[in-house]
Design a protein around this motif. Structure first.
Motif, short mmCIF file in Angstrom:
data_model
loop_
_atom_site.label_atom_id
_atom_site.label_comp_id
_atom_site.label_asym_id
_atom_site.label_seq_id
_atom_site.Cartn_x
_atom_site.Cartn_y
_atom_site.Cartn_z
N UNK A 1 32.27 33.96 37.17
CA UNK A 1 31.86 35.05 38.25
C UNK A 1 33.02 35.53 38.96
N UNK A 2 33.84 34.54 39.44
CA UNK A 2 34.75 34.72 39.96
C UNK A 2 36.06 35.48 39.31
N UNK A 3 36.18 35.21 38.09
CA UNK A 3 37.08 36.04 37.20
C UNK A 3 36.56 37.57 36.98
N UNK A 4 35.14 37.77 36.94
CA UNK A 4 34.93 39.10 36.78
C UNK A 4 35.17 39.70 38.21
N UNK A 5 35.21 39.03 39.34
CA UNK A 5 35.25 39.56 40.69
C UNK A 5 36.96 39.88 40.76
N UNK A 6 37.68 39.10 40.24
CA UNK A 6 39.35 39.57 40.13
C UNK A 6 39.33 40.68 39.42
N UNK A 7 38.82 40.73 38.13
CA UNK A 7 38.91 42.18 37.21
C UNK A 7 38.41 43.41 38.02
N UNK A 8 37.10 43.19 38.66
CA UNK A 8 36.66 44.24 39.44
C UNK A 8 37.76 44.68 40.74
N UNK A 9 38.24 44.11 41.37
CA UNK A 9 39.10 44.25 42.36
C UNK A 9 40.28 44.78 41.97
#
Length: 462
Positions: free
Chosen positions: A109-117
């Protein structure tokens, strides 16, 4: 629901994915989800998400087809593709069709958050850039000389005649009359229009720095000159240099400017070789150069060299017939720039603006209209023109009294009658409320500020 949260739509046939993202990112983003492509497209239309997380492999309509339809609905909607089958062809095809990024499953999920940001930040920067481009386009669109009075038509004719020549043009006029606009028009209408336009305000740069600013300097030329720096003339090579407030240039620099005007060459500060430039020179001043010539603060040879063509801009008070056109121009400019839909001014406001003396010329009028548009309040005009600091002595925008000499103008008679009734009604309501202004404003159904203005305008006293 928090209206400030960015809305993200997850389109995936695996419920676990939507749950995982909602649990992990729900505190930061508003997460909505759809179980297949068809429902996802309906949600895109209904909820207008800022970002879509889209699975590439789904039953029925696959992710690539959904991506195409999302982009056809709104090409600005950002899409990140999700896939447990991270084949290179899928990644390439997704990016070709408009996806912003591609994330392989299983993911953290942290990886997805970085991509979203990352995607949201790129979107923000792109919108900011688009806004700046539109603002620049708007500004250039409105940098024109407005007016069809005889004096302005003559000036426009001269500009058209000399723009595409190498003649040095001296633009004279009071502060705020539009000297820089004339200079930019001369550049834009010339064959140099795609080359640099460089402005230098000779009065704004300290005397001991002006030479280095104009002509540049060599490394070690003076304390602090740690590297060679080109001057403004080099920057303007092939283009146009605009020397504003040329009358403030120190006498010792004028001979160097004359050399550039006559031979198109100069030396940097501390240099031993000359530099050739191909630069059109335009100058402007609000000073009386004839007086400066007598006072010997300007070289005679430079004075005559600058005077190849002179454009004299009249103060606004000498072309009052242009004021309605200027008002309309600035209303359009700032309505566009600030995304407003402010209505045209009343005829009474335009009359008052035409009667005013405008010591600050067009710039002063523009600043006033900008305030009116931004604050959406025409009464600013009356407040500003009545302020002693903008008065020139003789003019005061008083509303005509009802007892003035009889006039057969219907417009004036109606205005007088309205003013008379308005004053009487306000006096009556103020008396009824014991001069409680807020209460009176409520009864009159006008703003508190408007009431204060009316009290001042009609010189009412409790």
């Amino acid at each position: 629901m928090d209206k400030d949260k960015v809305k993200i739509l997850v389109i995936d046939d695996e419920p676990k994915v939507s749950w995982l993202l909602s649990e992990g990112l729900g505190k930061i983003y508003e997460i909505v989800y759809a179980k297949d492509g068809l429902e996802g497209l309906q949600m895109v239309s209904k909820t207008k998400p800022s970002l879509v997380l889209l699975d590439i492999k789904m039953p029925g309509m696959d992710g690539l087809e959904v991506l195409d339809k999302i982009k056809s609905m709104d090409r600005l909607t950002e899409v990140i593709m999700l896939s447990g089958h991270g084949e290179t062809k899928n990644v390439v095809e997704s990016i070709k069709r408009g996806a912003s990024e591609f994330i392989n499953k299983p993911f953290d999920v942290k990886e997805v958050e970085i991509h979203i940001q990352s995607v949201l930040e790129k979107t923000r920067l792109k919108r900011e850039l688009d806004h700046l481009k539109n603002e620049l386009k708007t500004k250039s669109q409105y940098e024109i000389l407005v007016g069809d009075s005889p004096k302005m038509l003559q000036i426009k004719t001269i500009i058209e005649q000399v723009a595409d020549s190498e003649l040095t043009v001296l633009i004279r006029g009071e502060s705020g009359t539009g000297k820089e606009i004339v200079a930019r028009m001369l550049h834009t209408l010339s064959s140099r229009k795609n080359e640099p336009f460089v402005k230098v305000n000779c009065a704004a740069i300290p005397r001991d720095l002006l030479e280095a600013e104009l002509f540049g300097y060599e490394k070690g030329a003076f304390t602090g000159a740690h590297k060679t720096k080109p001057g403004r003339f080099e920057t303007a090579n092939k283009g146009t240099i605009f020397l504003d407030e040329i009358g403030d240039m120190p006498l010792e620099l004028q001979s160097k400017l004359l050399q550039v005007l006559e031979q198109y060459e100069f030396m940097r500060v501390g240099a031993i070789r000359t530099i050739k430039v191909d630069t059109r020179i335009l100058c402007a001043t609000n000073r009386d150069l004839n007086k400066a010539l007598k006072d010997q603060t300007i070289r005679e040879d430079l004075f005559y060299r600058l005077n190849e063509v002179t454009i004299n801009l009249p103060p606004l008070g000498e072309r009052r017939e242009d004021i309605p056109l200027l008002i309309e121009h600035f209303l359009q400019k700032y309505n566009t720039l600030y995304d407003k839909k402010y209505r045209p001014l009343s005829s009474r406001s335009i009359e008052l603006l035409q009667e005013f003396d405008w010591p600050g010329n067009v710039r002063q009028l523009e600043n006033l209209i900008k305030q009116v548009v931004v604050r959406e309040d025409e009464e600013i005009i009356y407040d500003t023109l009545k302020t002693p600091s903008v008065q020139t002595g003789s003019y005061s925008p008083q509303k005509p009294s009802f007892s003035e000499t009889r006039n057969y103008s219907l417009k004036k008679r109606v205005g007088d009658a309205v003013a008379h009734e308005e004053k009487a009604l306000i006096s009556e309501v103020l008396s009824k409320t014991n001069w409680n202004r807020r209460k009176a404003a409520g009864l009159l159904e006008i703003s508190y500020r408007s009431l204060l203005y009316k009290i001042k305008e009609y010189q009412l006293a409790g």
